[in-house]
Design an enzyme around this catalytic site. Structure first.
Site, mmCIF file in Angstrom:
data_model
loop_
_atom_site.group_PDB
_atom_site.id
_atom_site.type_symbol
_atom_site.label_atom_id
_atom_site.label_comp_id
_atom_site.label_asym_id
_atom_site.label_seq_id
_atom_site.Cartn_x
_atom_site.Cartn_y
_atom_site.Cartn_z
ATOM 1 N N ASN A 116 0.773 -1.249 0.051
ATOM 2 C CA ASN A 116 0.108 -0.015 -0.118
ATOM 3 C C ASN A 116 0.896 1.235 -0.057
ATOM 4 O O ASN A 116 2.140 1.291 0.357
ATOM 5 C CB ASN A 116 -0.921 0.046 1.150
ATOM 6 C CG ASN A 116 -0.326 -0.045 2.607
ATOM 7 O OD1 ASN A 116 0.607 0.920 2.912
ATOM 8 N ND2 ASN A 116 -0.469 -1.120 3.159
ATOM 9 N N VAL A 155 2.900 2.320 3.208
ATOM 10 C CA VAL A 155 4.032 1.903 3.633
ATOM 11 C C VAL A 155 5.028 1.969 2.230
ATOM 12 O O VAL A 155 6.327 2.162 2.708
ATOM 13 C CB VAL A 155 3.854 0.336 3.724
ATOM 14 C CG1 VAL A 155 5.351 -0.582 3.639
ATOM 15 C CG2 VAL A 155 2.990 -0.329 4.809
ATOM 16 N N GLU A 183 5.044 -0.883 -6.240
ATOM 17 C CA GLU A 183 3.522 -1.335 -6.822
ATOM 18 C C GLU A 183 2.469 -1.642 -5.709
ATOM 19 O O GLU A 183 2.347 -2.284 -4.929
ATOM 20 C CB GLU A 183 3.907 -3.013 -7.436
ATOM 21 C CG GLU A 183 5.058 -3.159 -8.346
ATOM 22 C CD GLU A 183 4.479 -2.371 -9.768
ATOM 23 O OE1 GLU A 183 3.302 -2.159 -10.169
ATOM 24 O OE2 GLU A 183 5.534 -2.142 -10.496
ATOM 25 N N CYS A 204 -5.028 -5.923 -5.876
ATOM 26 C CA CYS A 204 -4.668 -4.582 -6.068
ATOM 27 C C CYS A 204 -5.441 -3.966 -7.226
ATOM 28 O O CYS A 204 -5.601 -2.510 -7.406
ATOM 29 C CB CYS A 204 -3.248 -4.409 -6.001
ATOM 30 S SG CYS A 204 -2.429 -5.096 -7.389
#
Length: 489
Positions: free
Chosen positions: A189, A192, A210, A244
């Protein structure tokens, strides 16, 4: 020295021996990795079942099948990818050798995610191995069983010094981030991701992030709504919404909202039966913390479909929310769960305006038979990727770069993009100690005449065929001889 420091030090020492660089070694390691998936599929699938309630077929379909394809491609194309890449020359370098030489970066840190623990951890490892790097692999601690299997199996099949596996939670990850790497590849995410980037900055380490975001899905009233909703349902509820690039929410005109909801409801029943809780193809939320986070998102919205849940089993039924407001809780962050909000909008222009008010998403979906609508959506929005009339499948196309933009990430991978992302593309120019007269234009004293020659040689870049290049080389030789004679006089 900590366990993390030791792993990094061993990987760097192994890399410095040079054994990761020969193409034969890279191919051998990749084939060993492929053998792992052939021989240990039962252990891999059982661990994923314990972590995410995926079936063995589901694990192969969504986790390891794509990895086998990536390995096949890398093995087949590695010689081509790693070869020197000739580039176009200018007039000053016609007689020189000019090329790009891909070279390994060094030691790469790969921090994996828990939602597809094999796919998003091993895919960048394939790129790292193919590019000739060493790599420290840090699987997500959230998938406890998968992390253990990865820790046990990878050292059996691939070089354990060049590619060590480091398990653990936040403290272990923080300790890894204190070490110096040559590249960091993180999937997860954006919160982080910012911490990863901050840690990398201390060593000027490049990063690939990513991430994710709220990937929108616009459904045009003129499309085949039944087919569109069937594909959206698959994209949204695969892996219990923990993807995602899952469609995060639907934008559609009010006139088709009820039809959209009804078609999604039908597809849920077709895919997961009347009671998805007992369907082997429907997963579970990874843990109770995420279960509570997702359930809290439903508090100020109207449930149109689903809503059943069981905290003890981390089960949330496929759920559709209707007439959702932009300020609703479910619209404030990436859902990463089986909730599908439907937001009524006045049409395409309003949908585009709404999308552009938020952060740039990882994926953008549009369902329409009209190519003009697709083009307008592409031209007037920004996202990591765009997919028209389907969901998720662009991830499987190795010739497309996969990655985000802005808040949804930076850098890209898959296929050759993985190789290039984890290589240094080194510019090389090989000259000879000849034709020194041509260089007189750059040496002091600087004069308008020399500037004129420099402008000609640097700014004129004709597309020359072989015969023309030979003729020009002959002319240049004469020019060099005359210039040298003038210089000596």
């Amino acid at each position: 020295m900590s366990r993390e420091q030791q792993a990094v030090a061993r990987a760097r020492k192994a890399f410095q021996t040079g054994r990761s660089k020969p193409l034969e070694h890279r191919i051998r390691q990749l084939k060993n990795l492929q053998r792992l998936f052939a021989e240990r599929q039962t252990e891999i699938s059982e661990a994923v079942r314990k972590d995410l309630n995926k079936s063995e077929v589901g694990t192969q379909l969504y986790e390891t099948l794509g990895l086998e394809g990536e390995i096949n491609l890398a093995v087949k194309k590695l010689k081509e990818w790693a070869a020197p890449r000739p580039v176009q020359k200018n007039l000053l370098t016609l007689s020189d050798t000019v090329y790009i030489q891909p070279e390994p970066l060094g030691v790469v840190l790969i921090i994996g995610a828990w939602n597809y623990p094999w796919a998003v951890t091993i895919q960048p490892l394939i790129g790292a191995i193919a590019a000739g790097n060493a790599a420290v692999v840090k699987p997500s601690e959230v998938c406890v069983h998968t992390a253990k299997v990865m820790e046990d199996l990878l050292p059996i099949y691939i070089d354990k010094e060049l590619y060590p596996v480091v398990t653990g939670g936040v403290p272990e990850t923080q300790e890894l981030l204190r070490q110096r790497f040559d590249h960091i590849f993180y999937t997860g995410n954006s919160m982080v991701g910012k911490l990863i980037m901050e840690a990398a900055a201390k060593h000027l380490t490049p990063v690939t992030l990513e991430l994710g975001g709220k990937s929108p899905c616009y459904i045009d009233k003129n499309c085949d709504i039944s087919v569109a909703c069937r594909r959206v349902t698959w994209g949204k509820y695969s892996n219990c919404g923990q993807t995602c690039i899952a469609p995060d929410y639907i934008l559609c005109e009010p006139s088709i909202q009820d039809r959209v909801i009804e078609e999604v409801k039908k597809s849920i029943k077709d895919f997961y039966t009347e009671n998805p809780k007992f369907c082997p193809d429907y997963g579970r939320i990874i843990n109770q913390r995420h279960f509570k986070r997702i359930m809290a998102m439903t508090e100020d919205s109207t449930i149109a479909v689903g809503g059943e849940h069981d905290e003890s089993d981390c089960y949330i039924a496929p759920t559709v929310l209707r007439d959702v407001k932009p300020e609703a809780k479910v619209m404030q962050e990436e859902i990463f769960g089986p909730l599908l909000p439907v937001l009524p909008v006045g049409g395409l222009d309003e949908a585009i305006k709404f999308i552009n008010q938020g952060e740039k998403p990882l994926a953008l979906y549009v369902f329409t038979p009209d190519d003009k609508v697709i083009k307008k959506m592409i031209d007037e929005t920004s996202s990591g990727g765009v997919l028209a009339n389907d969901c998720l499948v662009h991830y499987s196309v190795s010739t497309l770069p996969f990655g985000g933009v802005g808040n949804s990430g930076m850098g890209c991978y898959h296929g050759k993009f993985s190789f290039d992302q984890l290589s240094h593309l080194r510019g090389c120019l090989i000259k000879q100690l000849k034709m020194e007269g041509v260089n007189s234009m750059r040496y002091p004293p600087h004069t308008p005449k020399k500037l004129g020659w420099a402008r000609f040689f640097l700014l004129k870049n004709p597309d020359l065929g072989w015969m023309a290049r030979m003729a020009l080389l002959a002319v240049l030789a004469v020019v060099a001889a005359v210039a040298l004679q003038t210089y000596l006089l």
